[in-house]
Motif scaffolding. Structure first.
Motif: not given
Ligand SMILES: Nc1ncnc2c1ncn2[C@@H]1O[C@H](COP(=O)(O)OP(=O)(O)OP(=O)(O)O)[C@@H](O)[C@H]1O
Ligand SMILES: Nc1ncnc2c1ncn2[C@@H]1O[C@H](COP(=O)(O)OP(=O)(O)OP(=O)(O)O)[C@@H](O)[C@H]1O
Ligand SMILES: [Mg+2]
Ligand SMILES: [Mg+2]
Lengths: 502, 276, 343, 340, 315
Positions: D97, D100-106, D110-111, D150, D152, D155, D158, D163, E211, E214, E218
């Protein structure tokens, strides 16, 4: 070290009501007085709270004052004369007295004050309602005509009605004078932080000699034990009322740095029985309640002895005090007899309205407990003070607990409370004989005769028992030994002019 | 049985339940546990330290504190149940209806009122209501109940909002079930868990609030032994007789702890969000 | 063709997006934007399209689980949109819906018996005894046993739950069933069971079904006619065989070619669309597919094509197809260019 | 060629309310460098748990036994510190997914940077350049801007590209992709699969592709493992699997797929459902659903039997039984098996 | 920015409702303010005069409209018992309460953050259980009782700290702080319990999020994962809780203020209720509601600082 010396109050400009001319007291002889409530109104004109007087007495001088025996002595007045009809008073004033704002004190000022206090909005109006005419004879003599003889008149002038405020300041501040009080007294108002403290500084030009203290700070402690804690820790030098926590008085006495001053006060505590509501329309039932309460025990339990038993409104020291105030131990036989006469040999029940404070609750519980053996069931109802007063006015109660703080003259604890439709006659009694005696009492000038009148009235009232007098609370102060020159005055109000602090 | 075991494992919850059961027992058997009349005044034994005759000592009227604390349990239970009952009675229907129908009423009347009430400091709201209604236990309960109602509106409404888009609710609608039955037959039962959790936690707060109001002098009528009013009495005696404050306070603490533990346990047990 | 059981005309649903001052509506999600189609009795119409293109909204608007913004839903000639709530509530006996999520579509606090009894109870079907008999028959028709009736949903697997959901929909003998992604949440092996069941029931009970799915192979397997949706609009609707043999709309083609085929020997040229599905809040002007269409010309940006019949029963919404542009023929071959490599 | 990854008798268990449950039980397989290995299986068959076991990312309640050899080293014996050096560096992972697999705040930049900076100790500026190059490589439009955006704002497709960029950042030897396209639409899935194929062609990274979609396996993989109930039931190369599947489950799976190229009245569904981990049958785990079930299957669990390059966990495979061959896909017989 | 404007816009009806509620509540309270002000010495005439002067003889709606009109012009009116502008009363009382609130919050945070993290990190160990249990205990202590116990121990028994009194910071910092320690502890302990539980469960929620996996995949170590990824996400619900907490404290410190004799804002409201000083009560509650709203606004700003989605006006 002396921890109190570190707190020199500096009025923070945004918060204080300080004017430019008033600055914080300098030096470190600041007397710290604990008050049990915040003084809401420092203007004698609009003041109705008891605690106001504690502060006012340091800012304002009165025409007359009480000495330590409760005798009336002149203060701003030099002397006075009254004619034989008791209606015309001529008061000679001290000269050379100046207000804290530099203006002069004179007969015009007195006239101004009387007239101001007689305005509709004034809280003093009732006290001065017989004052008819004020004439300035010369700068140091005023003549006051009363509409009818009123023997408590001079006594009234020892309190707020006699406090002289600066007419200049009144003109300057108008309605806001209460936040900028100016008198002739030993200390000058600096600031009042509501709910927390009032600060005064020394009046260097005081007419009666420069006060020894640099200033006075009144700290508000609504929580009695906290105040006592502060007294012990040296944060306070003087505490106004220890009876809020009598159980803690022994610990103050034990403290080597503190003294306890305990003297009979002027007020009384008791219960209004509503003569217009069942079951207390019946005087035998009222009497049964009156006789069933063991005053000594009440005093021991509730006040730890810091009170004296009462059977009349007249406390020790009052000119009407005497045998009428004597109490007898409850006698079950008498009470049973009264109940039988009242048609309730098996007892009855009533609702008893009390205030919401813990001590009032305890008061109720004790009364409840004392009436239980006679099958008189008491149901307690806590009511807030304002509501309690309203219920008193309207007669919405069976029994109601309200006492009176007392004043020097017997009339001030009597007339309004007992005459038909008297504003404080919450019992709603109407006894023509009492009405007559009460009027006589306030018109008679001779002390001995007055006492006789009140004695006579009290026998009737004992019989009627529409108010159950229980005890006269002592004035109990806690005092740091660092303080000298403290004089106890029976009205229970501090006079700071003479006090010094190490 | 499995359910029970699951609940059992959440040991703290069980401790909570145990505390509450003991409280209930204490309330029921108060007479047997503490035979001394809680209102009997003995002026010869005022402010005595705990002793064999008076396990918790006596108060300033010579009343047995142990008896009073035990009787206080009755008041506390009543306080918890009645205040939360009132709050639920007010809050749940409002929450259900406004969450289900949404729209102007929900958004502008109900939710804004809830916001406004929650912008009030709770104790002051309760205090003002209690002042309006007059002192006394019943009125204090009503005041607390009204004060708690917004949180029940919120939690119920939140549940309704979450549930109403769920497929089984949509299915019920698609079947032709009447709104009333959808709300009370389908939504309410499924919304109950968080409401139950909230109600246990609210009971804890209810006890505290009753004690607080009594402490401020707006609670029970004397001489009823409410723990809050006992503390109010005791506060004046802290330096003279601290034990008069120990026991009623400890009792409040224990019972509130009981409800909190139970609520926590229930949460572990009922709320799928709290993961193992 | 007989008179259609259901005719949808210009069905539109805009969801307001509320924000800003006092929750003012500042925009709309154009979830369904003027959809037309018909369903005849006994027919299965498939609706296919990518996530968010408005399939569910269409389905739910038909039975007014969502109140449509505009349009008509003529069911047996009556416009459902205009029916008063209470009448509509009673109409629901005739149109039923099967949901996607087998876990969320059954009330966890009711036994299967209660779940199945409720529709009968609501619509006052039969006597008590008849109702019991009714559900006992139905539970066996969907492949479960009478013993299952007194259990709760959590005792069942996903596939079994879906059977219960089907039983609930069928128990009132509806004339039309809307199956919204009825098998999407299931594993292949279970999905096959349910698809078989549906097919079987359709035959047995002569059901009319609107079958919503995003999976072309499932659609192909199940449906008689297929409507392809893109951004709230139907871009192509045709008979199944026609649509899969000769997809006309560029989007349909892309969709078909994107489907992975479970045969390593089939290697084919894919049409890989560029970009993402545009937001339905702010759909592209003109033809909403033009942003991703490799044939897009200027006209596509400005003028929205209408759904037009190009062959008998095959309606397409594309300027070029309608103009008889030959890119269709050209492309027809490309996507079929399958080369079998022998190992 | 030496094996990149070799898993022997992997057994992963969880401590749960119902006691210990073993959800992956005896998984064997191996991978060559550059190979794409597909794992297919029904939901709950242990695909993700297997991949998490390799990464050493099991939740606290889980533990793996057996051997996971990566470049000859047993990862299970590695310390957490050593594993940290492997993760994101030599083995990286793409999850199902992308939302949810990306940190929404960074920020995206950065990620992606994070792993580069940890493993390659690059400076910030260099790292940034590399990230932008990566974003370009995965076909992101406007990489410089995306760098500062970020999750959010992107899409689903993307995000999945991000990922992938993240997984590729340190040029790992192995990428584990756990259902990388399940959450995506078909047209987007086609884009992502296309991208992955392309990237693989340009590097010799191995891919362990987990999916439940046989179509994806057919398109993407060289070698395939079929898992059922925590076990590998069949392993072979992709052509053999689709041409000549041996395990009844694999066959069943293929037959239950609706096929866009064929019209069938009924699908050959596998009856029943997967048994729960704590109530596995004593014999063959598939015996409860198998159309070919024999006496032996009920009492004795079959081992994974290897014949040439074909491994299968079935007694019939061991015998090479005839009746079995008849059920190859396309034969109509199996279509008669109704689901109820 | 638009979310900020929306937030502010939303507060207007709330404040309006609050004002109506306060107004009607306070006027429903039996006990006429005039009667309370006059006390025992009232005469019927003085009573009527005062009622007229206070406008109490006017219909309640008129009273409300008059009051509201003044409020809109920035005038909260004059206290009817204390005869000073309400705004002055409030500004005199607010500093102590704000300081108490901040102190409480500091105590709460100092205790909650480390224990919350520890409990989450050592989940299901004795450490976790003990801190959870202690937190539940902390939540259960009636703060007036805790206050009393602290006074008994620190002031009565040992005389280490003053039991009461408040010195403004501007006057004497040391005294101010020593006087604040006990009250802040008395309320802070309970709040720390609430906060700690919130933080713990929020951390556990976040730890299980995809995350975080994730991040670990990493190759981040535990520390960097927690600091870089978990904590910030976990703070979001904690920030809300803190907001609610601070908002509640601003008016809810009544009991602490009265136990420790601190001239605070809460006590002002309570005293004014008892004194029937309805002008002050109305003004003070309005201000307190405005403060609550302000705190919520700050919370939202903090949110926005933490979460880019909110910055963009989404979610
Ligand atoms: N209640 C709602 N409020 C606002 N927007 C909505 C609502 N329901 C759906 N939408 C939006 O409408 C559009 C169409 O949604 P719909 O659920 O009909 O799509 P779908 O084709 O069923 O997609 P999926 O395959 O994901 O189920 C989507 O953009 C969705 O975000
Ligand atoms: N933390 C856990 N505790 C207990 N059981 C678990 C845990 N994680 C996974 N499982 C169990 O392990 C089994 C295998 O799960 P896994 O996630 O590997 O399946 P999967 O093949 O990836 O399925 P899907 O296709 O749904 O992703 C399932 O039965 C699941 O319930
Ligand atoms: Mg949908
Ligand atoms: Mg998985």
């Amino acid at each position: 070290g002396d921890s109190s010396t570190t707190t020199t109050s500096s009025a923070s400009p945004t918060l204080s009501t300080t004017t430019a001319s008033n600055s914080a007291p300098s030096g470190n002889k600041i007397l710290k007085i604990g008050l049990k409530a915040d003084p809401p109104n420092l203007d004698p004109y609009g003041s109705s709270a008891l605690v106001d007087r504690m502060v006012q007495n340091s800012i304002f001088d009165k025409l007359f004052d009480l000495d330590k025996d409760g005798k009336i002595i002149p203060m701003l007045a030099e002397s006075y004369e009254v004619d034989s009809a008791g209606k015309n008073y001529t008061i000679k004033l001290k000269s050379g007295v100046k207000f804290q704002d530099g203006t002069d004190f004179n007969a015009e000022v007195v006239k101004f004050n009387f007239e101001r206090n007689k305005e509709d909005k004034s809280k003093r109006k009732n006290e001065l309602k017989f004052v008819d005419k004020i004439t300035v004879v010369d700068p140091s003599i005023v003549k006051i005509e009363l509409s009818q003889p009123f023997s408590p008149f001079i006594s009234v002038l020892t309190d707020r009605a006699g406090m002289m405020v600066s007419p200049e300041a009144v003109k300057k501040y108008g309605d806001d004078f209460l936040n900028h009080p100016v008198g002739t007294g030993p200390f000058i108002f600096v600031e009042h932080v509501n709910g927390d403290h009032v600060t005064l500084k020394r009046n260097d030009n005081y007419w009666n000699g420069k006060p020894k203290l640099d200033g006075v700070e009144f700290k508000v402690f609504t929580n009695g034990p906290a105040a006592i804690q502060n007294l012990k820790s040296g944060q306070l030098d003087l505490l106004d009322d220890l009876t809020v926590a009598t159980k803690l008085i022994p610990s103050i006495k034990e403290d080597a740095n503190l003294t306890v001053i305990s003297n009979p006060g002027m007020g009384y505590q008791g219960i209004h029985l509503n003569t217009t509501k069942e079951p207390f329309t019946n005087k035998y039932l009222r009497a049964a309640v009156d006789r069933a309460i063991d005053r000594d025990t009440v005093i021991k339990v509730l006040m730890d002895g810091y009170a004296s038993p009462a059977n009349s409104p007249f406390a020790p020291g009052n000119l009407a005090y005497g045998d009428s105030d004597k109490v007898e131990k409850p006698d079950p036989a008498i009470i049973k007899d009264l109940l039988a006469k009242g048609g309730k040999p098996d007892g009855f029940s009533f609702k008893f309205q009390i205030g919401t404070s813990p001590s009032q609750e305890q008061f109720g519980a004790v009364v409840q407990n004392m009436l239980k053996p006679y099958n008189i069931t008491v149901e307690l109802e806590k009511i807030e003070f304002g509501q309690l007063l309203e219920n008193g006015d309207k007669g919405n109660f069976q029994a109601l607990q309200i006492g009176w703080s007392g004043r020097p003259d017997p009339d001030q604890s009597f007339y309004d409370f007992v005459v038909t439709k008297g504003p404080q006659n919450y019992s709603h009694s109407s006894i023509p004989e009492i009405d007559k005696l009460a009027t006589e009492g306030r018109q008679e000038l001779d002390d001995a005769k007055r006492k006789a009148i009140y004695d006579k009235a009290m026998t009737i009232l004992h019989d009627e028992a529409n108010y159950v007098y229980l005890y006269h609370v002592n004035n109990v102060f806690g005092l740091s030994k660092k303080i000298s020159g403290f004089n106890y005055v029976p009205d229970g109000v501090f006079r700071t002019a003479t006090i010094d602090k190490k | 049985m499995k359910e029970f075991k699951k609940f059992f494992r959440t040991g703290l919850g069980l401790i909570g339940a145990l505390i509450i059961v003991s409280l209930l027992l204490a309330a029921i058997f108060a007479q047997q546990i503490a035979p001394i009349d809680p209102n009997a005044q003995d002026y010869n034994h005022i402010l005595e330290k705990p002793s064999r005759d008076h396990f918790f000592g006596t108060d300033d009227l010579g009343r047995d504190i142990f008896s009073r604390v035990i009787r206080g349990a009755q008041i506390s239970i009543k306080a918890a149940v009645i205040s939360v009952g009132i709050a639920m009675l007010i809050g749940i229907p409002i929450g259900l209806l406004s969450g289900y129908y949404r729209g102007f009423w929900d958004e502008w009347i109900v939710m804004r009122s809830v916001d406004a009430m929650q912008a009030f400091p709770f104790l002051i709201l309760a205090l003002a209501i209690a002042a309006v209604l007059g002192t006394g236990f019943g009125n204090a309960m009503l005041a607390i109940g009204i004060g708690f109602a917004p949180s029940f509106v919120r939690i119920t409404r939140g549940q309704v909002l979450a549930l109403r888009s769920l497929e089984y609710i949509q299915a019920a609608k698609a079947i032709g079930v009447k709104d009333r039955n959808i709300i009370f037959g389908h939504i309410l039962p499924n919304a109950l868990s968080p409401i139950i959790i909230q109600s246990t936690l609210a009971m804890a707060s209810g006890i505290l609030a009753e004690a607080s109001l009594s402490y401020l002098g707006l609670g029970v009528q004397p001489p009823a032994p409410s723990w809050g009013s006992m503390l109010n009495q005791a506060q004046g005696l802290l330096s003279a007789a601290p034990y008069a404050a120990y026991f009623p306070g400890a009792a409040i603490f224990l019972v509130v702890l009981g409800f909190n533990l139970l609520g926590d346990g229930l949460q572990q047990y009922l709320d799928p969000k709290v993961k193992e | 063709m007989s008179k259609p059981l259901l005719e949808v005309r210009g069905l539109t649903k805009f969801f307001p997006i509320k924000q800003g001052f006092f929750n003012r509506t500042y925009g709309y999600v154009r979830a369904v934007d003027g959809v037309h189609f018909q369903v005849s009795t006994g027919e299965t119409l498939g609706i296919v399209g990518e996530s968010g293109c408005g399939k569910s909204t269409t389905g739910r608007s038909i039975i007014r689980l969502i109140e449509p913004t505009a349009g008509e839903v003529l069911f047996e000639g009556k416009d459902l949109v205009k029916l008063p709530n209470e009448v509509m509530r009673r109409m629901r006996k005739d149109i039923q819906i099967i949901f996607q999520d087998p876990y969320a579509s059954l009330n966890p606090r009711k036994t299967i018996r209660q779940i199945l009894l409720e529709p009968l109870h609501v619509h006052q079907v039969g006597t008590k005894a008849e109702r019991i008999q009714n559900i006992e028959e139905m539970i066996e028709i969907v492949g479960l046993k009478k013993e299952h009736l007194d259990r709760y949903p959590h005792d069942f697997s996903g596939g079994q739950r879906q059977r219960i959901g089907i039983a609930r929909a069928l128990i009132v003998k509806p004339k039309l069933i809307i199956a919204d992604e009825a098998v999407s949440a299931l594993d292949v092996s279970i999905q096959a069971q349910i698809l078989n069941l549906l097919k079987d029931l359709k035959k047995k009970l002569n059901l009319t079904v609107i079958f919503i799915s995003h999976d072309l192979s499932v659609i192909k397997h199940t449906c008689d006619r297929v409507a392809v949706m893109y951004l709230g609009k139907i871009v192509e609707i045709a008979d199944k065989q026609e649509l899969f043999r000769n997809p006309c709309h560029p989007y349909t083609k892309a969709l078909l070619s994107a489907l992975p085929v479970a045969d390593p020997l089939v290697k084919r040229a894919r049409i890989i669309l560029k970009g993402d599905l545009p937001s339905p809040t702010n759909p592209p002007s003109g033809c909403s597919f033009h942003t991703r269409c490799e044939y897009a010309k200027d006209i596509c940006k400005s003028i929205a094509p209408t759904l037009t019949e190009i062959y008998a029963g095959q309606l397409v919404s594309c300027h070029f197809v309608q103009e008889g542009n030959d890119h269709i023929a050209l492309h027809e071959d490309t996507w079929r260019k399958e080369v079998k490599h022998e190992l | 060629m030496s094996l990149l990854l070799e898993i022997t008798n992997l057994k992963t268990s969880f401590r749960t309310v119902h006691g210990k449950i073993t959800v992956v039980d005896g998984v064997h397989f191996s991978m060559l460098p550059g190979q794409t290995l597909g794992i297919v299986g029904e939901s709950g068959s242990g695909k993700s748990v297997t991949s998490l076991s390799i990464m050493g990312l099991l939740p606290q309640t889980g533990y793996a036994e057996g051997e996971i050899r990566f470049n000859g080293q047993d990862l299970l014996s590695y310390s957490e510190k050593q594993m940290q050096n492997i993760r994101g560096n030599e083995i990286s992972m793409i999850f199902q997914d992308p939302l949810t697999s990306l940190n929404p705040l960074h920020t995206i930049g950065r990620q992606i940077q994070e792993s580069i900076r940890i493993h390659q100790k690059l400076k910030k500026v260099e790292a940034k350049q590399k990230v932008i190059a990566l974003l370009k490589a995965v076909g992101m439009p406007r990489p410089e801007e995306i760098y500062h955006e970020y999750p959010y704002q992107l899409s689903g497709g993307m995000r999945q590209r991000v990922m992938i960029a993240m997984a590729m950042a340190c040029e790992p030897k192995l990428i584990i992709a756990d259902e990388p396209t399940t959450a995506l639409d078909v047209t987007i899935q086609a884009q992502i699969l296309d991208l992955m194929r392309e990237l693989k062609e340009h590097s010799d990274t191995s891919i362990l592709l987990i999916t439940h979609d046989l179509g994806i396996v057919a398109e993407m993989c060289d070698q395939v493992i079929v898992m059922y109930a925590g076990q590998v039931v069949e392993e072979t190369d992709v052509n053999t699997l689709f041409d000549n599947p041996k395990h009844p489950y694999t066959i069943g799976l293929m037959n239950s797929l609706p096929d866009i190229n064929k019209d069938r009245e009924y699908l050959a569904a596998i009856p029943g459902s997967v048994p729960f981990a704590h109530q596995m049958p004593r014999g063959c785990r598939y015996s409860t659903r198998c159309s070919q079930v024999m006496e032996q299957c009920l009492s004795e669990a079959p081992p994974l039997i290897a014949k040439a390059n074909h491994k299968c966990r079935c007694w019939l495979f061991a015998e090479g039984g005839l009746g079995y061959e008849q059920t190859a896909p396309g034969s109509e017989g199996i279509n008669q098996i109704l689901s109820y | 920015m638009s979310f900020l404007i929306r937030r502010i816009a939303l507060t207007i009806p709330i404040l309006f409702l609050v004002s109506i509620m306060t107004f009607s509540l306070i006027h429903l309270i039996p006990g006429d303010p005039a009667r309370v002000i006059l006390g025992q010495e009232a005469t019927p005439e003085s009573y009527q005069t005062l009622r007229h002067e206070l406008g109490l003889d006017q219909p309640i709606v008129i009273q409300y409209v008059n009051w509201l009109g003044k409020v809109l012009r920035g005038d909260l009116g004059m206290s009817i018992t204390d005869h000073v502008p309400v705004i002055q009363l409030i500004s005199q009382r607010l500093p102590a309460t704000i300081e108490l609130t901040i102190g409480t919050f500091i105590v709460a945070v100092l205790i909650a953050i480390p224990t919350g993290i520890l409990a989450a990190a050592r989940r299901k160990t004795w450490l976790d259980y003990t801190s959870t249990f202690t937190a539940l205990g902390g939540m259960s202590v009636p703060n007036f009782w805790l206050g009393m116990m602290l006074i008994i121990f620190f002031s009565v028994k040992h005389n280490w700290l003053p039991s009461s009194g408040y010195t403004p910071i501007t006057q004497n910092l040391a005294q101010n702080i020593t006087a604040m320690i006990l009250p802040c502890l008395a309320t802070g302990l309970r709040e720390s319990a609430v906060l700690m539980r919130m933080l713990r469960s929020s951390l556990l929620d976040v730890v299980n999020m995809d995350f975080v996996r994730t991040a670990k995949a990493k190759g981040l170590n535990e520390f960097r994962t927690i600091i870089g990824h978990v904590l910030r996400n976990a703070l979001i619900p904690v920030v809300t809780t803190s907001g609610i907490m601070i908002a509640g404290l601003l008016g809810g410190l009544v009991i602490t203020e009265s136990i420790f004799s601190i001239p605070g804002f809460g006590r002002l409201i309570v005293e004014s209720v008892f004194k029937r000083d309805y002008v002050t009560v109305q003004g003070a509650i309005l201000i307190s509601a405005a403060l609550v709203v302000l705190v919520n606004l700050c919370v939202d700003l903090l949110y926005a600082a933490i979460d880019p989605r909110i910055r963009a006006g989404e979610g």
